[in-house]
Scaffold this active site. Structure first.
Site, PDB file in Angstrom:
ATOM      1  NE  ARG A  27      -1.427  -2.120  -1.530  1.00 57.69           N
ATOM      2  CZ  ARG A  27      -1.156  -1.234  -0.566  1.00 57.69           C
ATOM      3  NH1 ARG A  27      -1.441  -1.532   0.694  1.00 57.69           N
ATOM      4  NH2 ARG A  27      -0.626  -0.073  -0.846  1.00 57.69           N
ATOM      5  CG  ASP A  29       8.287   0.584   4.010  1.00 55.74           C
ATOM      6  OD1 ASP A  29       7.266   0.666   4.735  1.00 55.74           O
ATOM      7  OD2 ASP A  29       8.344  -0.166   3.019  1.00 55.74           O
ATOM      8  NE  ARG A  54       0.328   6.825  -2.878  1.00 52.53           N
ATOM      9  CZ  ARG A  54       0.105   5.588  -2.406  1.00 52.53           C
ATOM     10  NH1 ARG A  54       0.474   5.286  -1.180  1.00 52.53           N
ATOM     11  NH2 ARG A  54      -0.434   4.644  -3.164  1.00 52.53           N
ATOM     12  CD  GLN A  59       4.208   6.023  -0.629  1.00 52.75           C
ATOM     13  OE1 GLN A  59       3.182   5.452  -0.297  1.00 52.75           O
ATOM     14  NE2 GLN A  59       4.501   7.241  -0.226  1.00 52.75           N
ATOM     15  CG  HIS A 114       4.104   1.364  -3.157  1.00 49.83           C
ATOM     16  ND1 HIS A 114       2.927   1.550  -3.876  1.00 49.83           N
ATOM     17  CD2 HIS A 114       3.796   1.641  -1.862  1.00 49.83           C
ATOM     18  CE1 HIS A 114       1.967   1.909  -3.036  1.00 49.83           C
ATOM     19  NE2 HIS A 114       2.454   1.967  -1.816  1.00 49.83           N
ATOM     20  CB  CYS A 147       5.482   4.611   2.169  1.00 48.79           C
ATOM     21  SG  CYS A 147       5.996   3.150   3.100  1.00 48.79           S
TER      22      CYS A 147
END
Ligand code: CP
Ligand code: NVA
Length: 311
Positions: free
Chosen positions: A108, A230, A298, A138, A135, A270
């Site tokens: 990340r 988001d 996930r 996700q 992402h 998310c």
């Protein structure tokens, strides 16, 4: 493990972005994720003795814990390093340390270039766990969640309401290649990256999907089966929070906006969410909200990813 259920590997060998995986591989991943979710015990030794190296420059709850749990539940283990990547030594040296110790690197980073550089120098797969641009992990869980609810993806309309950055980019690319109609509703100046949009349009042409961008949230969500949002201020942009709060205020997902979507619409986020900013508490707590199914998925989607990269 029933090896017959692993339909494909990921030919590129990495998941630097959503462009590292083909449409066919993404379909196989979603199929495998469902299979692993239903029969997790069958995969309990699939990655025996394999180790993940987790490099996280930014905070994480879901991504870090679901990667750790995924590898452990597949028979492997993980080690983590939290903090800046590339300050103490060059990224290319970090890559060539980790590839001597681990079977894959999950990173990340602030910059997409850091993930690309890790992959360039590492002999083991590198997985994007969120960058400024993408992402992908996700969006795999998101598509799994949508498919579970509506049985298929093609033809469904998804409207992402908010900042056209990392999460929106991955939804655009993967939704379009699965034949979805992906609409981005954002304030002027927060549109998705032009190259990502062009690539998503090309995917939509092939799949029969569609891609659109609007500055009108009510127009964006019209007839949408999926309304997604988001945070308005992504990690690393904290100094812009006040300006963004003002600019994004008309884009809050609230009861009024949800009622402009399809009657069967679900709400996705998310997470983490800032309640009563980008989404009201009432919407995120409503029966339309599947945010915790998303979070659960996930784990299953990332297990499928690890199996396709490492098994
Ligand atoms: N959605 C998501 O990536 O959450 P974390 O930032 O907690 O990993
Ligand atoms: N857009 C958000 C996503 C967090 C999962 C961020 O980059 O902070």
């Amino acid at each position: 493990m029933n090896k017959n259920t692993i339909l494909a590997t990921i030919a590129s060998g990495d998941l630097c972005s959503d462009l590292s995986i083909t449409g066919a591989e993404l379909r196989a991943l979603l199929h495998l994720a469902g299979e692993v979710k239903r029969n997790s015990a069958e995969y309990a030794t699939s990655l025996n003795g394999r180790y993940l190296g987790l490099l996280f420059e930014k905070p994480s709850l879901r991504t870090r814990l679901t990667f750790e749990l995924a590898i452990k539940q597949l028979g492997g283990d993980a080690v983590a390093s939290i903090g800046p990547i590339g300050d103490r030594e060059p990224v290319k040296d970090i890559a060539r340390n980790l590839d001597r110790w681990t079977s894959a690197i999950v990173a990340r980073t602030f910059l997409q270039e850091t993930i690309d550089e890790l992959a360039e120098w590492s002999s083991v797969p590198v997985i994007n766990a969120l960058s400024d641009m993408y992402h992908p992990c996700q969006s795999f869980a998101d598509l799994l969640t949508i498919e579970e609810r509506f049985q298929s993806l093609a033809g469904l309309k998804l409207c992402f309401v908010g900042d056209g950055n990392n999460v929106a980019h991955s939804l655009l690319l993967n939704g379009a290649r699965m034949g979805m109609k992906v609409s981005i509703a954002c304030p002027t100046g927060y549109e998705p990256d032009a190259k990502v949009l062009a690539q998503a349009e090309a995917f939509a042409c092939e799949s029969g999907g569609a891609v659109s961008v609007t500055n009108d949230p009510a127009e964006g969500v019209r007839a949408a089966q999926v309304v997604y949002t988001d945070v308005w201020t992504s990690m690393g942009q904290e100094s812009e929070a006040a300006r963004r709060a003002a600019e994004f205020a008309p884009f809050q997902v609230n009861g009024g906006l949800m009622s402009a979507a399809s009657r069967e619409a679900i709400f996705l986020h998310c997470l983490p969410a800032k309640r009563d900013q980008e989404v009201t508490d009432a919407v995120i707590e409503s029966p339309q909200s599947l945010v915790f199914d998303q979070a659960e998925n996930r784990l299953h989607a990332q297990k499928a990813l690890l199996l396709m990269l490492l098994a």
